[in-house]
Design an enzyme around this catalytic site. Structure first.
Site, PDB file in Angstrom:
ATOM      1  N   GLU A 193       2.053  -0.977 -10.756  1.00 13.42           N
ATOM      2  CA  GLU A 193       1.122   0.120 -10.433  1.00 13.42           C
ATOM      3  C   GLU A 193       1.616   1.459 -10.971  1.00 13.42           C
ATOM      4  O   GLU A 193       0.912   2.156 -11.685  1.00 13.42           O
ATOM      5  CB  GLU A 193       0.972   0.243  -8.906  1.00 13.42           C
TER       6      GLU A 193
ATOM      7  N   ASN B 290      -2.668  17.810  17.122  1.00 10.80           N
ATOM      8  CA  ASN B 290      -2.294  16.744  16.184  1.00 10.80           C
ATOM      9  C   ASN B 290      -1.267  15.883  16.900  1.00 10.80           C
ATOM     10  O   ASN B 290      -0.252  16.382  17.365  1.00 10.80           O
ATOM     11  CB  ASN B 290      -1.688  17.330  14.907  1.00 10.80           C
ATOM     12  N   GLY B 291      -1.545  14.587  17.012  1.00 13.17           N
ATOM     13  CA  GLY B 291      -0.583  13.681  17.664  1.00 13.17           C
ATOM     14  C   GLY B 291      -1.323  12.600  18.422  1.00 13.17           C
ATOM     15  O   GLY B 291      -2.525  12.393  18.229  1.00 13.17           O
TER      16      GLY B 291
ATOM     17  N   HIS C 151      10.804 -23.489 -12.637  1.00 11.30           N
ATOM     18  CA  HIS C 151       9.745 -24.232 -13.355  1.00 11.30           C
ATOM     19  C   HIS C 151       9.025 -23.274 -14.300  1.00 11.30           C
ATOM     20  O   HIS C 151       7.853 -22.968 -14.119  1.00 11.30           O
ATOM     21  CB  HIS C 151       8.774 -24.828 -12.329  1.00 11.30           C
TER      22      HIS C 151
ATOM     23  N   GLU D   9       5.416  -7.766  -3.623  1.00 12.74           N
ATOM     24  CA  GLU D   9       5.024  -6.364  -3.430  1.00 12.74           C
ATOM     25  C   GLU D   9       5.897  -5.464  -4.305  1.00 12.74           C
ATOM     26  O   GLU D   9       5.419  -4.506  -4.911  1.00 12.74           O
ATOM     27  CB  GLU D   9       5.120  -5.979  -1.962  1.00 12.74           C
TER      28      GLU D   9
ATOM     29  N   ARG E 290      -4.040  16.247   5.209  1.00 14.07           N
ATOM     30  CA  ARG E 290      -3.533  15.673   6.470  1.00 14.07           C
ATOM     31  C   ARG E 290      -4.625  14.922   7.237  1.00 14.07           C
ATOM     32  O   ARG E 290      -4.351  14.201   8.195  1.00 14.07           O
ATOM     33  CB  ARG E 290      -2.944  16.756   7.367  1.00 14.07           C
TER      34      ARG E 290
ATOM     35  N   LYS F 137      -7.455   4.849  -5.320  1.00  7.26           N
ATOM     36  CA  LYS F 137      -6.938   4.569  -3.976  1.00  7.26           C
ATOM     37  C   LYS F 137      -7.754   3.479  -3.297  1.00  7.26           C
ATOM     38  O   LYS F 137      -7.232   2.667  -2.555  1.00  7.26           O
ATOM     39  CB  LYS F 137      -6.966   5.848  -3.122  1.00  7.26           C
TER      40      LYS F 137
ATOM     41  N   CYS G 297      -3.335  14.873  11.739  1.00  8.98           N
ATOM     42  CA  CYS G 297      -4.409  15.858  11.586  1.00  8.98           C
ATOM     43  C   CYS G 297      -3.770  17.171  11.139  1.00  8.98           C
ATOM     44  O   CYS G 297      -2.556  17.278  11.046  1.00  8.98           O
ATOM     45  CB  CYS G 297      -5.104  16.096  12.927  1.00  8.98           C
TER      46      CYS G 297
ATOM     47  N   LYS H  69       4.400  -2.862  -7.133  1.00  5.96           N
ATOM     48  CA  LYS H  69       4.707  -1.422  -7.196  1.00  5.96           C
ATOM     49  C   LYS H  69       5.122  -1.007  -8.605  1.00  5.96           C
ATOM     50  O   LYS H  69       4.692   0.021  -9.122  1.00  5.96           O
ATOM     51  CB  LYS H  69       5.823  -1.096  -6.203  1.00  5.96           C
TER      52      LYS H  69
ATOM     53  N   TRP I   2      -7.897  13.456  11.419  1.00  2.28           N
ATOM     54  CA  TRP I   2      -7.690  12.089  10.945  1.00  2.28           C
ATOM     55  C   TRP I   2      -7.799  11.237  12.197  1.00  2.28           C
ATOM     56  O   TRP I   2      -6.879  11.207  13.007  1.00  2.28           O
ATOM     57  CB  TRP I   2      -6.321  11.934  10.289  1.00  2.28           C
TER      58      TRP I   2
HETATM   59  C1  BG6 Z   1      -6.027  -0.607  -4.453  1.00  2.00           C
HETATM   60  C2  BG6 Z   1      -4.945   0.381  -4.076  1.00  2.00           C
HETATM   61  O1  BG6 Z   1      -7.042   0.061  -5.106  1.00  2.00           O
HETATM   62  O2  BG6 Z   1      -6.539  -1.240  -3.292  1.00  2.00           O
HETATM   63  C3  BG6 Z   1      -3.825  -0.362  -3.417  1.00  2.00           C
HETATM   64  O3  BG6 Z   1      -4.469   1.057  -5.239  1.00  2.00           O
HETATM   65  C4  BG6 Z   1      -4.358  -1.121  -2.207  1.00  2.00           C
HETATM   66  O4  BG6 Z   1      -2.795   0.538  -3.027  1.00  2.00           O
HETATM   67  C5  BG6 Z   1      -5.564  -1.992  -2.574  1.00  2.00           C
HETATM   68  O5  BG6 Z   1      -3.340  -1.945  -1.690  1.00  2.00           O
HETATM   69  C6  BG6 Z   1      -6.244  -2.486  -1.293  1.00  2.00           C
HETATM   70  O6  BG6 Z   1      -6.755  -1.355  -0.632  1.00  2.00           O
HETATM   71  P1  BG6 Z   1      -7.059  -1.411   0.928  1.00  2.00           P
HETATM   72  O7  BG6 Z   1      -7.534  -0.026   1.252  1.00  2.00           O
HETATM   73  O8  BG6 Z   1      -8.129  -2.451   1.136  1.00  2.00           O
HETATM   74  O9  BG6 Z   1      -5.791  -1.780   1.621  1.00  2.00           O
END
Ligand code: BG6
Length: 616
Positions: free
Chosen positions: A492, A105-106, A508, A485, A30, A611, A2, A489, A79
């Protein structure tokens, strides 16, 4: 995570409400699910707070409208970790007399016991938060005859957990008392005029560049334009260095890091330490439901899906049952007509707002006998409304579009559930259980040590790889999730088509891509698949592949076959191997981050991504 902000001033010519609102607004990254302000005027506390984003609340209740003669105010942007993001759970929180206000915050780990003790003493609570115990504890201490400062000191000594708190008292208009333990707290000052407290420097940077950085177990008394520091344990006065901040506002919001993605990679240790605080009781609830389930599915999207792949591997090791992973967008298609009774679905979503997983869960819930266990980073998010049980990962807001710290805390949560299952089933000795817990609690230090020493190596590898449009992450066993993963990355943030793949399956087909100098990054913890992986490394090396490997520090065999090795500072034992999707991941996240920079791309704003995907 937060944001807290406070000001005490002797200046008449400032609009305090505006200063406070702008200060807390600069901390919105935050936490942004609710906000509140308390101002002191004529020995009364004036509180305005509500759920929602700061701008929405300002429009609704004019947060900045505080009494003109106020010279002291505290603010908070939340948060949610304990208690949904509602008005009653937003800060500040007050004592019974409405004379003491606290923003925090904590995470207070022992708040339930404290709340029970306070309730038995007749204290009434308005919220579901852990924070609300603090003003009531201070109230009790003051009734015992302690002064304001000593009451705060003694009250804080009763807490276990992390806190950055700011406290004001209606009868002490000349002081704000603040204290910190594990959660950040900084003090800004215009000497002789105004003093500020905040979770992060951006809150007051436009007002002053002079600041003190508080350390754990320190308390400070803020007066207008002056501040005194004390050691919280000995209660003795201490001297602190007055610093001048050179950062820009933008840099300060990122804590001095160039991008949120980098900041959030470096936040992984603290995020993991917070997730390690998940209650054993809640983990047991998840464990017991999985133990009594007949069919278990795990579902997610994107990075969360890769966390699911790693987590299902870890849980299956102790559960003794198969867990089927399904991309959430495919769940209904795959399970329609055969979602059996007594099925359990583990749903993982950082935002809790990804439309594909929300719809998948809603569909599954129609089959009454299905239980939904959700792991999310956002309290009160949409997915939680269709869930039977929820674990919140406490990673704090993740601003970077590409998930980093939330991935680590998701895998960690699944690992904690796995060890809880092992404990219940008694399939391993108590000594082994302890070793798994030691490995889990050792993860933050491993990541911190790795990040301290390996950035230049990662940059060197990025520069080395830049000539190659494509390469592979290859692995076996649990590390296939890590490889996938890592590949995601790079796609992305660096716009590179890099594939994470099974090293065995690469024979294969994909191996046909290998030419002289073609880079392959092997993810190689010394687990049960290691010796087979040595064979895969040799297959690719013999075809001219340039071998880069991610190994533990004591590795020898694959190191000898590699052109470059990234060494993770962890013990070469099965306890740490099992959690290597967490400890090996920062290396791949940094690889993606610096690859993005090498392509002049903004890692925080990947092309075509958002996001949270709230469309099909
Ligand atoms: C995508 C994000 O839109 O959604 C990724 O860019 C994320 O980073 C994926 O892993 C799934 O999102 P969430 O919020 O369901 O974990």
């Amino acid at each position: 995570m937060c944001g807290i902000f406070g000001i005490i001033t002797n200046q008449d010519n400032i609009s305090l409400g505006k200063v406070v609102l702008e200060g807390i607004k600069r901390l919105e990254y935050r936490g942004y699910d609710s906000c509140g302000i308390v101002a002191l005027s004529n020995s009364e506390l004036h509180v305005k707070k509500d759920s929602g984003k700061i701008d929405e609340i300002q429009k609704k209740i004019n947060l900045a409208d505080i009494p003109n003669n106020s010279k002291l105010a505290l603010a908070h942007t939340r948060w949610a970790t304990h208690g949904a993001p509602t008005r009653k759970n937003s800060h500040p929180h007050l004592d019974c007399s409405n004379k003491i206000a606290v923003v925090h915050n904590g995470i207070i780990e022992n708040f339930l016991e404290l709340r029970k003790m306070l309730t038995e003493k007749g204290h009434l609570f308005e919220s579901d938060t852990d924070t609300e115990v603090i003003p009531h504890l201070i109230e009790i201490k003051m009734k015992e005859g302690l002064n304001f400062k000593d009451s705060v000191v003694e009250a804080l000594k009763l807490l276990t957990g992390a806190y950055a708190v700011a406290v004001c008292h209606a009868d002490y208009p000349d002081s704000i008392i603040v204290a910190r333990k594990e959660s950040p707290l900084v003090i800004g000052i215009i000497e002789g005029k105004s003093t500020y407290c905040a979770s992060d420097i951006p809150a007051f940077l436009p007002l002053t560049r002079k600041c003190y950085i508080m350390d754990d177990d320190e308390l400070a008394i803020l007066k207008a334009g002056e501040v005194e520091f004390f050691d919280l344990i000995s209660n003795e006065r201490i001297e602190k260095e007055l610093r001048t901040i050179e950062w820009s506002i933008d840099a300060a919001e990122k804590g001095g890091y160039e991008h949120f993605m980098l900041k959030e990679i470096y936040e992984e240790p603290i995020a993991i330490r917070n997730t390690l605080k998940i209650s054993e009781e809640l983990l047991r609830v998840f464990a017991n439901i999985l133990l009594s389930a007949e069919n278990i599915y795990i579902t997610a999207a994107g990075t969360s899906y890769h966390a699911a792949l790693a987590g299902k591997f870890i849980i299956s090791k102790f559960l003794g049952k198969h867990i089927q992973d399904i991309e959430c967008s495919e769940l209904e298609t795959q399970l329609k007509g055969n979602l059996q009774k007594n099925s359990v679905i583990i749903a993982i979503s950082q935002s809790g707002e990804t439309i594909d997983i929300i719809e998948a869960i809603k569909w599954a819930k129609k089959a009454k006998s299905v239980k939904i266990l959700t792991i999310t980073n956002v309290v009160g998010s949409s997915i939680t409304r269709s869930s039977d049980h929820v674990i919140v990962t406490n990673a704090g807001p993740e601003i970077g579009v590409a998930a980093t710290k939330t991935y680590s805390t998701q895998v960690l949560t699944l690992a904690l559930i796995a060890v809880s299952i092992a404990k219940i089933r008694k399939i391993i000795s108590d000594e082994e259980i302890i070793k798994y817990y030691e490995a889990l609690t050792g993860i933050p230090n491993i990541i911190e040590k790795f990040l301290e020493k390996n950035v230049d190596l990662i940059k060197y590898i990025v520069n080395n790889l830049e000539k190659n449009m494509n390469y592979f992450f290859l692995a076996r066993g649990i590390s296939i999730a890590t490889a996938k993963e890592g590949g995601l990355k790079l796609k992305e943030v660096a716009c590179r088509f890099i594939e994470g793949y099974s090293a065995a399956s690469a024979k294969h087909g994909p191996i046909s891509l290998v030419r002289e100098g073609f880079p392959i990054i092997f993810i190689a913890p010394p687990d049960e698949t290691y010796n087979r992986l040595v064979g895969n490394v040799m297959e690719f090396k013999s075809r001219g592949g340039r071998i880069i490997s991610v190994v533990v520090e004591s590795d020898e065999k694959i190191t000898k076959l590699s052109d470059i090795t990234i060494r993770i500072p962890q013990p070469a034992d099965k306890y740490y191997n099992l959690f290597s999707p967490i400890t090996f991941m920062p290396a791949l996240q940094l690889l993606a981050y610096y690859s993005a920079l090498a392509h002049d791309l903004d890692p925080d704003k990947p092309l075509n991504l958002s996001k949270t995907v709230t469309v099909h």
